[in-house]
Design a protein around this motif. Structure first.
Motif, PDB file in Angstrom:
ATOM      1  N   ARG A  22       0.740  -1.224  -0.064  1.00 58.70           N
ATOM      2  CA  ARG A  22       0.095   0.103   0.055  1.00 58.70           C
ATOM      3  C   ARG A  22       0.857   1.175   0.045  1.00 58.70           C
ATOM      4  N   SER A  23       2.075   1.052   0.360  1.00 58.12           N
ATOM      5  CA  SER A  23       2.932   2.358   0.423  1.00 58.12           C
ATOM      6  C   SER A  23       3.806   2.512  -0.690  1.00 58.12           C
ATOM      7  N   ILE A  24       3.755   1.800  -1.675  1.00 56.12           N
ATOM      8  CA  ILE A  24       4.376   1.747  -3.015  1.00 56.12           C
ATOM      9  C   ILE A  24       3.163   2.391  -3.936  1.00 56.12           C
ATOM     10  N   PRO A  25       3.460   3.337  -4.645  1.00 58.18           N
ATOM     11  CA  PRO A  25       2.390   3.796  -5.539  1.00 58.18           C
ATOM     12  C   PRO A  25       2.474   2.771  -6.707  1.00 58.18           C
ATOM     13  N   HIS A  26       1.327   2.382  -7.462  1.00 57.55           N
ATOM     14  CA  HIS A  26       1.329   1.798  -8.590  1.00 57.55           C
ATOM     15  C   HIS A  26       0.625   2.395  -9.644  1.00 57.55           C
ATOM     16  N   ALA A  78      -2.317  -8.306 -23.354  1.00 53.72           N
ATOM     17  CA  ALA A  78      -2.311  -6.845 -23.511  1.00 53.72           C
ATOM     18  C   ALA A  78      -2.374  -6.177 -22.134  1.00 53.72           C
ATOM     19  N   ILE A  79      -1.579  -5.204 -21.961  1.00 52.48           N
ATOM     20  CA  ILE A  79      -1.715  -4.323 -20.810  1.00 52.48           C
ATOM     21  C   ILE A  79      -2.343  -3.015 -21.396  1.00 52.48           C
ATOM     22  N   ILE A  80      -3.222  -2.512 -20.687  1.00 53.84           N
ATOM     23  CA  ILE A  80      -3.938  -1.011 -21.106  1.00 53.84           C
ATOM     24  C   ILE A  80      -3.612  -0.145 -19.802  1.00 53.84           C
ATOM     25  N   VAL A  81      -2.719   0.685 -19.955  1.00 52.59           N
ATOM     26  CA  VAL A  81      -2.423   1.721 -18.794  1.00 52.59           C
ATOM     27  C   VAL A  81      -3.701   2.916 -18.808  1.00 52.59           C
ATOM     28  N   LEU A  82      -4.539   2.727 -17.782  1.00 50.06           N
ATOM     29  CA  LEU A  82      -5.471   3.629 -17.643  1.00 50.06           C
ATOM     30  C   LEU A  82      -5.196   5.064 -17.535  1.00 50.06           C
ATOM     31  N   THR A  83      -5.948   5.852 -18.248  1.00 48.69           N
ATOM     32  CA  THR A  83      -6.018   7.332 -17.714  1.00 48.69           C
ATOM     33  C   THR A  83      -6.964   7.500 -16.597  1.00 48.69           C
ATOM     34  N   THR A 160      -3.846  12.518 -21.222  1.00 42.93           N
ATOM     35  CA  THR A 160      -4.233  12.562 -20.040  1.00 42.93           C
ATOM     36  C   THR A 160      -3.552  12.103 -18.942  1.00 42.93           C
ATOM     37  N   PRO A 161      -3.502  12.475 -17.801  1.00 41.48           N
ATOM     38  CA  PRO A 161      -2.445  11.644 -16.920  1.00 41.48           C
ATOM     39  C   PRO A 161      -3.241  10.605 -16.652  1.00 41.48           C
ATOM     40  N   PRO A 162      -2.023   9.394 -16.152  1.00 44.87           N
ATOM     41  CA  PRO A 162      -2.353   8.159 -15.881  1.00 44.87           C
ATOM     42  C   PRO A 162      -3.022   8.069 -14.568  1.00 44.87           C
ATOM     43  N   LEU A 163      -3.856   6.753 -14.130  1.00 45.29           N
ATOM     44  CA  LEU A 163      -4.475   6.503 -12.917  1.00 45.29           C
ATOM     45  C   LEU A 163      -3.407   5.975 -12.115  1.00 45.29           C
ATOM     46  N   ILE A 164      -3.310   6.061 -10.560  1.00 45.36           N
ATOM     47  CA  ILE A 164      -2.283   5.868  -9.964  1.00 45.36           C
ATOM     48  C   ILE A 164      -3.161   5.283  -8.752  1.00 45.36           C
ATOM     49  N   LEU A 165      -2.665   3.883  -8.088  1.00 41.93           N
ATOM     50  CA  LEU A 165      -3.158   3.516  -6.970  1.00 41.93           C
ATOM     51  C   LEU A 165      -2.214   3.814  -5.707  1.00 41.93           C
ATOM     52  N   ASP A 167      -2.051   3.370  -1.591  1.00 43.33           N
ATOM     53  CA  ASP A 167      -2.661   2.954  -0.117  1.00 43.33           C
ATOM     54  C   ASP A 167      -4.330   2.978  -0.392  1.00 43.33           C
ATOM     55  N   HIS A 168      -4.350   1.751  -1.413  1.00 42.59           N
ATOM     56  CA  HIS A 168      -5.645   1.409  -1.806  1.00 42.59           C
ATOM     57  C   HIS A 168      -6.851   2.758  -2.378  1.00 42.59           C
ATOM     58  N   LYS A 169      -5.998   3.632  -2.847  1.00 42.76           N
ATOM     59  CA  LYS A 169      -6.962   4.747  -3.293  1.00 42.76           C
ATOM     60  C   LYS A 169      -6.513   5.070  -4.529  1.00 42.76           C
ATOM     61  N   TYR A 170      -7.416   5.687  -5.609  1.00 42.27           N
ATOM     62  CA  TYR A 170      -7.103   6.249  -6.867  1.00 42.27           C
ATOM     63  C   TYR A 170      -6.584   7.606  -6.952  1.00 42.27           C
ATOM     64  N   PHE A 171      -5.601   7.824  -7.494  1.00 37.60           N
ATOM     65  CA  PHE A 171      -5.081   9.211  -7.824  1.00 37.60           C
ATOM     66  C   PHE A 171      -4.835   9.588  -8.946  1.00 37.60           C
ATOM     67  N   LYS A 172      -4.909  10.917  -9.599  1.00 37.75           N
ATOM     68  CA  LYS A 172      -4.417  11.175 -10.800  1.00 37.75           C
ATOM     69  C   LYS A 172      -2.937  11.699 -10.574  1.00 37.75           C
ATOM     70  N   LEU A 173      -2.260  11.341 -11.778  1.00 42.06           N
ATOM     71  CA  LEU A 173      -0.745  11.892 -11.557  1.00 42.06           C
ATOM     72  C   LEU A 173      -0.671  13.503 -11.284  1.00 42.06           C
ATOM     73  N   GLY A 174      -0.115  13.719 -10.360  1.00 41.53           N
ATOM     74  CA  GLY A 174       0.199  15.400  -9.827  1.00 41.53           C
ATOM     75  C   GLY A 174       0.745  16.230 -10.859  1.00 41.53           C
ATOM     76  N   SER A 175       1.255  17.361 -10.171  1.00 39.05           N
ATOM     77  CA  SER A 175       1.884  18.282 -11.173  1.00 39.05           C
ATOM     78  C   SER A 175       3.425  17.923 -11.545  1.00 39.05           C
ATOM     79  N   PHE A 176       3.588  18.548 -12.619  1.00 42.75           N
ATOM     80  CA  PHE A 176       5.012  18.346 -13.179  1.00 42.75           C
ATOM     81  C   PHE A 176       6.143  19.063 -12.263  1.00 42.75           C
ATOM     82  N   LEU A 177       7.204  18.284 -11.729  1.00 43.22           N
ATOM     83  CA  LEU A 177       8.078  19.149 -11.041  1.00 43.22           C
ATOM     84  C   LEU A 177       9.493  19.375 -11.635  1.00 43.22           C
TER      85      LEU A 177
END
Ligand SMILES: Cc1cc2nc3c(=O)[nH]c(=O)nc-3n(C[C@H](O)[C@H](O)[C@H](O)COP(=O)(O)O)c2cc1C
Length: 181
Positions: A22-26, A78-83, A160-165, A167-177
């Motif tokens: 859960r502590s590793i973003p995927h 096939a792997i589909i990397v979701l937005t 559009t940004p990829p979807l990230i998991l 801590d069992h929650k969905y996030f969208k990729l944050g801002s460019f650093l």
């Protein structure tokens, strides 16, 4: 909408080793497989690149999944990397099993279904990057099997940004650093 709270990560505080993942973003991806007779689609987050030459990726699949033996039989996938806009598909494919019904018959998948270029598994249009793979190895690893695929076709650079998991929650990729060196 609640923001991801960094204060929730408390340095030095012990956590259960069982929930370390859960502590590793995927990334949130969909695994599509067909052996020519049976087809399936399932959500997979334990996915990573493992080699550039040859281009290899891994997906860690539990033997409990319908997808598991189907992948071994098909020898390709096939792997589909979701937005981020497609999180509903991740929940659908990740909470129903192909053991009960064909998820590809659900409206949500049927409407976006299209033929892949190099593999029998159907893929999805307008949902993100599609990586078509030949299964080159599989390694039992604890309660999962690491499936290693050679990427034989890649398409659909996403705008559009990829979807990230995390801590069992969905996030969208944050801002460019900054750019990676
Ligand atoms: C966000 C998310 C990520 C998941 N990641 C994985 C994974 O990496 N490996 C795995 O074996 N199952 C994973 N699952 C669980 C499977 O998607 C789920 O058990 C699914 O119903 C399996 O479908 P199948 O039986 O048709 O193969 C995940 C589920 C969700 C919702």
């Amino acid at each position: 909408m609640a923001n991801y709270s960094l204060s929730a990560i408390k340095p030095g505080v012990e956590m259960s080793t069982r929930s370390f993942s859960r502590s590793i973003p995927h990334p949130v991806t969909l695994l599509s497989v067909s052996d020519g007779v049976n087809e399936n689609i399932a959500t997979m987050s334990w996915v990573a690149a493992v080699s550039r030459k040859p281009p290899l990726l891994m997906v860690s699949v539990s033997p409990k999944r319908y997808s598991h033996d189907l992948m071994l039989r098909a020898g390709e996938f096939a792997i589909i990397v979701l937005t981020d806009a497609r999180k509903n598909l991740a929940t659908l494919a990740g909470t129903h099993s192909g053991k009960e019904s064909n998820k590809w018959d659900m409206e949500e998948f049927k409407n976006l279904k299209q033929q892949a270029k190099q593999v029998k598994a159907p893929v999805l249009k307008h949902c993100g990057v599609v990586l078509e793979c030949r299964l080159v190895n599989h390694v039992p690893s604890g309660d999962h099997t690491i499936m290693i695929g050679e990427v034989i076709h890649a398409s659909g650079k996403s705008e559009t940004p990829p979807l990230i998991l995390s801590d069992h929650k969905y996030f969208k990729l944050g801002s460019f650093l900054e750019k990676y060196p």
